[in-house]
Design a protein around this motif. Structure first.
Motif, PDB file in Angstrom:
ATOM      1  N   LEU A  42      31.113   1.768  -2.859  1.00 49.18           N
ATOM      2  CA  LEU A  42      30.711   2.693  -1.804  1.00 49.18           C
ATOM      3  C   LEU A  42      29.684   3.695  -2.333  1.00 49.18           C
ATOM      4  N   PHE A  43      29.850   4.116  -3.571  1.00 45.81           N
ATOM      5  CA  PHE A  43      28.855   5.010  -4.182  1.00 45.81           C
ATOM      6  C   PHE A  43      27.489   4.330  -4.251  1.00 45.81           C
ATOM      7  N   LEU A  44      27.477   3.050  -4.630  1.00 46.82           N
ATOM      8  CA  LEU A  44      26.215   2.311  -4.684  1.00 46.82           C
ATOM      9  C   LEU A  44      25.597   2.168  -3.297  1.00 46.82           C
ATOM     10  N   ALA A  45      26.433   2.081  -2.271  1.00 47.94           N
ATOM     11  CA  ALA A  45      25.909   1.979  -0.907  1.00 47.94           C
ATOM     12  C   ALA A  45      25.239   3.271  -0.463  1.00 47.94           C
ATOM     13  N   TRP A  46      25.600   4.390  -1.092  1.00 48.22           N
ATOM     14  CA  TRP A  46      24.990   5.675  -0.756  1.00 48.22           C
ATOM     15  C   TRP A  46      23.604   5.841  -1.370  1.00 48.22           C
ATOM     16  N   ILE A  47      23.321   5.143  -2.450  1.00 51.76           N
ATOM     17  CA  ILE A  47      22.048   5.350  -3.157  1.00 51.76           C
ATOM     18  C   ILE A  47      20.841   5.052  -2.268  1.00 51.76           C
ATOM     19  N   PRO A  48      20.797   3.927  -1.529  1.00 51.05           N
ATOM     20  CA  PRO A  48      19.633   3.705  -0.658  1.00 51.05           C
ATOM     21  C   PRO A  48      19.456   4.785   0.403  1.00 51.05           C
ATOM     22  N   PHE A  49      20.560   5.359   0.890  1.00 48.95           N
ATOM     23  CA  PHE A  49      20.431   6.437   1.882  1.00 48.95           C
ATOM     24  C   PHE A  49      19.784   7.665   1.264  1.00 48.95           C
ATOM     25  N   LEU A  50      20.109   7.963   0.016  1.00 56.84           N
ATOM     26  CA  LEU A  50      19.490   9.104  -0.660  1.00 56.84           C
ATOM     27  C   LEU A  50      17.998   8.868  -0.857  1.00 56.84           C
ATOM     28  N   PHE A  51      17.613   7.639  -1.189  1.00 61.54           N
ATOM     29  CA  PHE A  51      16.193   7.311  -1.337  1.00 61.54           C
ATOM     30  C   PHE A  51      15.469   7.429   0.011  1.00 61.54           C
ATOM     31  N   SER A  52      16.083   6.899   1.059  1.00 61.63           N
ATOM     32  CA  SER A  52      15.430   6.947   2.370  1.00 61.63           C
ATOM     33  C   SER A  52      15.333   8.375   2.889  1.00 61.63           C
ATOM     34  N   MET A  53      16.345   9.195   2.598  1.00 56.79           N
ATOM     35  CA  MET A  53      16.312  10.580   3.032  1.00 56.79           C
ATOM     36  C   MET A  53      15.196  11.339   2.317  1.00 56.79           C
ATOM     37  N   ALA A  54      15.008  11.048   1.024  1.00 57.92           N
ATOM     38  CA  ALA A  54      13.918  11.674   0.270  1.00 57.92           C
ATOM     39  C   ALA A  54      12.564  11.251   0.828  1.00 57.92           C
ATOM     40  N   ALA A  55      12.403   9.957   1.125  1.00 59.53           N
ATOM     41  CA  ALA A  55      11.143   9.458   1.689  1.00 59.53           C
ATOM     42  C   ALA A  55      10.880  10.072   3.055  1.00 59.53           C
ATOM     43  N   TYR A  56      11.918  10.190   3.862  1.00 59.18           N
ATOM     44  CA  TYR A  56      11.770  10.755   5.203  1.00 59.18           C
ATOM     45  C   TYR A  56      11.321  12.214   5.126  1.00 59.18           C
ATOM     46  N   GLU A  57      11.929  12.986   4.234  1.00 55.73           N
ATOM     47  CA  GLU A  57      11.570  14.396   4.107  1.00 55.73           C
ATOM     48  C   GLU A  57      10.167  14.563   3.545  1.00 55.73           C
ATOM     49  N   LEU A  58       9.785  13.725   2.579  1.00 55.78           N
ATOM     50  CA  LEU A  58       8.429  13.808   2.027  1.00 55.78           C
ATOM     51  C   LEU A  58       7.386  13.494   3.094  1.00 55.78           C
ATOM     52  N   ASP A  59       7.658  12.476   3.884  1.00 57.64           N
ATOM     53  CA  ASP A  59       6.717  12.119   4.949  1.00 57.64           C
ATOM     54  C   ASP A  59       6.666  13.196   6.018  1.00 57.64           C
ATOM     55  N   THR A 120      33.882  -1.522   4.135  1.00 60.42           N
ATOM     56  CA  THR A 120      32.738  -2.291   4.624  1.00 60.42           C
ATOM     57  C   THR A 120      32.008  -1.546   5.725  1.00 60.42           C
ATOM     58  N   TRP A 121      32.757  -0.997   6.663  1.00 59.98           N
ATOM     59  CA  TRP A 121      32.173  -0.243   7.774  1.00 59.98           C
ATOM     60  C   TRP A 121      31.390   0.959   7.258  1.00 59.98           C
ATOM     61  N   SER A 122      31.961   1.689   6.312  1.00 62.69           N
ATOM     62  CA  SER A 122      31.284   2.869   5.765  1.00 62.69           C
ATOM     63  C   SER A 122      30.010   2.477   5.022  1.00 62.69           C
ATOM     64  N   GLY A 123      30.099   1.427   4.210  1.00 62.35           N
ATOM     65  CA  GLY A 123      28.933   0.981   3.455  1.00 62.35           C
ATOM     66  C   GLY A 123      27.832   0.456   4.345  1.00 62.35           C
ATOM     67  N   TRP A 124      28.207  -0.311   5.359  1.00 64.47           N
ATOM     68  CA  TRP A 124      27.194  -0.876   6.256  1.00 64.47           C
ATOM     69  C   TRP A 124      26.507   0.217   7.068  1.00 64.47           C
ATOM     70  N   LEU A 125      27.266   1.147   7.609  1.00 62.72           N
ATOM     71  CA  LEU A 125      26.654   2.224   8.385  1.00 62.72           C
ATOM     72  C   LEU A 125      25.705   3.054   7.528  1.00 62.72           C
ATOM     73  N   THR A 126      26.126   3.360   6.311  1.00 63.41           N
ATOM     74  CA  THR A 126      25.268   4.128   5.412  1.00 63.41           C
ATOM     75  C   THR A 126      23.977   3.375   5.123  1.00 63.41           C
ATOM     76  N   GLY A 127      24.076   2.087   4.864  1.00 66.88           N
ATOM     77  CA  GLY A 127      22.892   1.284   4.595  1.00 66.88           C
ATOM     78  C   GLY A 127      21.991   1.147   5.801  1.00 66.88           C
ATOM     79  N   PHE A 128      22.572   0.947   6.982  1.00 65.72           N
ATOM     80  CA  PHE A 128      21.766   0.763   8.184  1.00 65.72           C
ATOM     81  C   PHE A 128      21.088   2.060   8.623  1.00 65.72           C
ATOM     82  N   PHE A 129      21.741   3.187   8.421  1.00 64.71           N
ATOM     83  CA  PHE A 129      21.078   4.456   8.721  1.00 64.71           C
ATOM     84  C   PHE A 129      19.913   4.697   7.750  1.00 64.71           C
ATOM     85  N   SER A 130      20.053   4.245   6.511  1.00 61.29           N
ATOM     86  CA  SER A 130      18.930   4.369   5.572  1.00 61.29           C
ATOM     87  C   SER A 130      17.781   3.462   5.996  1.00 61.29           C
ATOM     88  N   LEU A 131      18.106   2.278   6.510  1.00 61.95           N
ATOM     89  CA  LEU A 131      17.070   1.382   7.019  1.00 61.95           C
ATOM     90  C   LEU A 131      16.377   1.987   8.235  1.00 61.95           C
TER      91      LEU A 131
END
Length: 233
Positions: A42-59, A120-131
């Motif tokens: 689950l921690f690994l599933a959070w990493i892409p969201f942190l990257f996407s959040m950083a990209a979103y804020e920079l943009d 699974t639900w938590s990981g998928w939602l976190t990943g899809f929100f990052s997408l």
């Protein structure tokens, strides 16, 4: 494409993860800590969201656009960790001795199943929100069509990443630490069965993401102003 309030999204996902960990803790008190590895996943599933959040804020702050490229690459490397959690359901098949006694399914089976599904639900939602976040960035910079091309490519790579992770036991960081192994695994995975598996997972990811996208955009209604006053006859 609807813009989301990402601070609220972050708090929602954090609350969902905390609830998931609470369920695991309660179940582990009644059984054991066999599924403790789900916390790391689950921690690994959070990493892409942190990257996407950083990209979103920079943009959003109009920071130098080239910074989005390494963030996008890092996001693509870790994004498969989100759908990968689904494959942890395989661990239920190895516990027949503790799940079935005298021909009756024990309550532990349902505890473990619900725990796995919630992770699974938590990981998928976190990943899809990052997408969705990255799609928003690309949409603002180009067009809706190109943003969906990115989504399709991301789902395809996500399906292939799940294959490399579950079947070939490759980690996201192995791309940087063991490139020779990565090259060999890519060659080994180029077969009909692996390609079909990757495309199957990619299609499932695309269907679920498109469902979430429609719920966020297609079902929303425009705010209407106050109704005009009727004239008296």
């Amino acid at each position: 494409m609807r813009e989301l309030n990402y601070p609220k999204v972050f708090l929602f996902l954090a609350g969902l993860s905390l609830a998931t960990l609470a369920v695991y803790y309660v179940v582990s008190l009644r059984t054991d800590t066999y599924f403790s590895f789900l916390i790391w996943n689950l921690f690994l599933a959070w990493i892409p969201f942190l990257f996407s959040m950083a990209a979103y804020e920079l943009d959003k702050r109009r920071v130098w656009g080239l910074l989005l490229v390494p963030l996008g690459i890092a996001w693509l490397l870790f994004f498969p960790n989100s759908p990968y959690i689904m494959t942890d359901l395989v661990h239920l098949s190895g516990g027949k001795g503790k799940y079935i006694a005298g021909g009756t399914i024990q309550s532990r089976y349902w505890y473990d199943l619900v725990t796995l599904l919630l992770f699974t639900w938590s990981g998928w939602l976190t990943g899809f929100f990052s997408l969705y976040q990255f799609q928003s960035v690309i949409y603002r910079k180009s067009s809706l069509l190109l943003s969906w091309v990115f989504v399709v490519v991301a789902c395809a790579l996500g399906g292939y990443g799940v294959l490399l992770g579950r079947v070939y036991r490759l980690n996201s960081w192995d791309v940087l630490t063991d490139r020779h192994q990565l090259y060999q695994l890519v060659l080994d995975s180029l077969n009909r069965q692996s390609v079909f598996f990757s495309l199957f997972i990619a299609f499932v990811l695309l269907v679920i993401y498109a469902t979430m996208y429609f719920l966020l955009n297609g079902l929303s209604t425009r705010e209407r102003g106050p109704h005009p006053k009727r004239r008296r006859v």
